[in-house]
Design a protein around this motif. Structure first.
Motif, PDB file in Angstrom:
ATOM      1  N   PHE A 112     -11.746 -70.550 -13.516  1.00  0.00           N
ATOM      2  CA  PHE A 112     -12.444 -69.371 -14.010  1.00  0.00           C
ATOM      3  C   PHE A 112     -12.064 -69.098 -15.459  1.00  0.00           C
ATOM      4  CE2 PHE A 112     -12.938 -64.917 -14.975  1.00  0.00           C
ATOM      5  CZ  PHE A 112     -14.241 -64.698 -14.577  1.00  0.00           C
ATOM      6  N   GLN A 113     -13.072 -68.748 -16.226  1.00  0.00           N
ATOM      7  CA  GLN A 113     -12.846 -68.348 -17.614  1.00  0.00           C
ATOM      8  C   GLN A 113     -13.960 -67.389 -18.020  1.00  0.00           C
ATOM      9  OE1 GLN A 113     -12.504 -71.584 -20.376  1.00  0.00           O
ATOM     10  NE2 GLN A 113     -12.404 -70.248 -22.138  1.00  0.00           N
ATOM     11  N   ALA A 114     -13.585 -66.328 -18.705  1.00  0.00           N
ATOM     12  CA  ALA A 114     -14.551 -65.380 -19.268  1.00  0.00           C
ATOM     13  C   ALA A 114     -14.218 -65.226 -20.741  1.00  0.00           C
ATOM     14  CB  ALA A 114     -14.469 -64.035 -18.566  1.00  0.00           C
ATOM     15  N   SER A 115     -15.206 -65.436 -21.577  1.00  0.00           N
ATOM     16  CA  SER A 115     -14.972 -65.307 -23.013  1.00  0.00           C
ATOM     17  C   SER A 115     -16.058 -64.442 -23.631  1.00  0.00           C
ATOM     18  CB  SER A 115     -14.933 -66.678 -23.685  1.00  0.00           C
ATOM     19  OG  SER A 115     -16.134 -67.383 -23.451  1.00  0.00           O
ATOM     20  N   ALA A 116     -15.627 -63.576 -24.548  1.00  0.00           N
ATOM     21  CA  ALA A 116     -16.553 -62.667 -25.226  1.00  0.00           C
ATOM     22  C   ALA A 116     -16.650 -63.063 -26.685  1.00  0.00           C
ATOM     23  CB  ALA A 116     -16.058 -61.229 -25.099  1.00  0.00           C
ATOM     24  N   SER A 117     -17.856 -62.948 -27.225  1.00  0.00           N
ATOM     25  CA  SER A 117     -18.079 -63.210 -28.649  1.00  0.00           C
ATOM     26  C   SER A 117     -19.268 -62.372 -29.103  1.00  0.00           C
ATOM     27  CB  SER A 117     -18.333 -64.695 -28.897  1.00  0.00           C
ATOM     28  OG  SER A 117     -19.469 -65.142 -28.178  1.00  0.00           O
ATOM     29  N   GLU A 118     -19.458 -62.331 -30.398  1.00  0.00           N
ATOM     30  CA  GLU A 118     -20.592 -61.581 -30.935  1.00  0.00           C
ATOM     31  C   GLU A 118     -21.522 -62.561 -31.640  1.00  0.00           C
ATOM     32  OE1 GLU A 118     -21.706 -57.481 -33.167  1.00  0.00           O
ATOM     33  OE2 GLU A 118     -19.890 -57.745 -31.994  1.00  0.00           O
ATOM     34  N   LEU A 119     -22.804 -62.461 -31.322  1.00  0.00           N
ATOM     35  CA  LEU A 119     -23.818 -63.303 -31.924  1.00  0.00           C
ATOM     36  C   LEU A 119     -24.470 -62.561 -33.082  1.00  0.00           C
ATOM     37  CD1 LEU A 119     -25.529 -64.518 -28.626  1.00  0.00           C
ATOM     38  CD2 LEU A 119     -23.742 -65.682 -29.931  1.00  0.00           C
ATOM     39  N   ASP A 120     -25.213 -63.277 -33.889  1.00  0.00           N
ATOM     40  CA  ASP A 120     -25.971 -62.636 -34.965  1.00  0.00           C
ATOM     41  C   ASP A 120     -26.879 -61.569 -34.374  1.00  0.00           C
ATOM     42  OD1 ASP A 120     -24.836 -64.295 -36.854  1.00  0.00           O
ATOM     43  OD2 ASP A 120     -26.487 -65.738 -36.826  1.00  0.00           O
ATOM     44  N   GLY A 121     -27.054 -60.493 -35.101  1.00  0.00           N
ATOM     45  CA  GLY A 121     -27.923 -59.422 -34.651  1.00  0.00           C
ATOM     46  C   GLY A 121     -27.238 -58.434 -33.738  1.00  0.00           C
ATOM     47  N   GLY A 122     -25.910 -58.522 -33.605  1.00  0.00           N
ATOM     48  CA  GLY A 122     -25.167 -57.547 -32.817  1.00  0.00           C
ATOM     49  C   GLY A 122     -25.188 -57.755 -31.317  1.00  0.00           C
ATOM     50  N   VAL A 123     -25.644 -58.900 -30.849  1.00  0.00           N
ATOM     51  CA  VAL A 123     -25.644 -59.182 -29.416  1.00  0.00           C
ATOM     52  C   VAL A 123     -24.240 -59.631 -29.014  1.00  0.00           C
ATOM     53  CG1 VAL A 123     -26.555 -60.661 -27.580  1.00  0.00           C
ATOM     54  CG2 VAL A 123     -28.082 -59.797 -29.367  1.00  0.00           C
ATOM     55  N   ARG A 124     -23.705 -58.968 -28.011  1.00  0.00           N
ATOM     56  CA  ARG A 124     -22.389 -59.341 -27.485  1.00  0.00           C
ATOM     57  C   ARG A 124     -22.599 -60.284 -26.313  1.00  0.00           C
ATOM     58  NH1 ARG A 124     -18.751 -54.057 -28.139  1.00  0.00           N
ATOM     59  NH2 ARG A 124     -19.545 -53.467 -30.173  1.00  0.00           N
TER      60      ARG A 124
END
Length: 123
Positions: free
Chosen positions: A6-18
């Protein structure tokens, strides 16, 4: 061959999409590992959140409950002047079946691909 760890990773894309990407099995034994990244993804009042379940091999009611709570937070913030939204994407048949059986596919916007989901969030 066993399940993917299991792995959960968060990042932010262009345009403010998380973006929150989930890999492996999301169940009672791994749900606590999702809580931190999920909290980060939905903390802003204008959160546009994409939960990518493409690499999620299995999801149970515990995982569904976490997603529902996150969706409710984002939805409540949008109702209070926020501009956010929460969408899911997955092509995994087991995951899609659970979303269907629980009725979430009728409440949440669920897309097959990440690109479709991002386009929906960006409007």
């Amino acid at each position: 061959m066993g399940p993917t760890p299991f792995q959960a990773s968060a990042s932010e894309l262009d345009g403010g999409v998380r973006l929150l990407s989930i890999q492996g099995e999301l169940d009672l034994s791994t749900a606590s590992q999702l809580e931190g990244p999920l909290e980060q993804a939905v903390e802003a009042a204008d959160a546009a959140v994409l939960i990518d379940l493409a690499e999620c091999q299995f999801i149970d009611s515990t995982g569904i409950a976490l997603i529902v709570r996150a969706w409710q937070r984002v939805d409540a913030a949008a109702g209070n002047g926020g501009k956010g939204g929460l969408v899911l994407c997955s092509q995994n048949e087991q995951v899609r079946r659970v979303l269907e059986v629980t009725g979430l596919e009728h409440s949440l916007r669920v897309f097959e691909t990440r690109d479709e989901a991002i386009a929906a969030l960006r409007g």
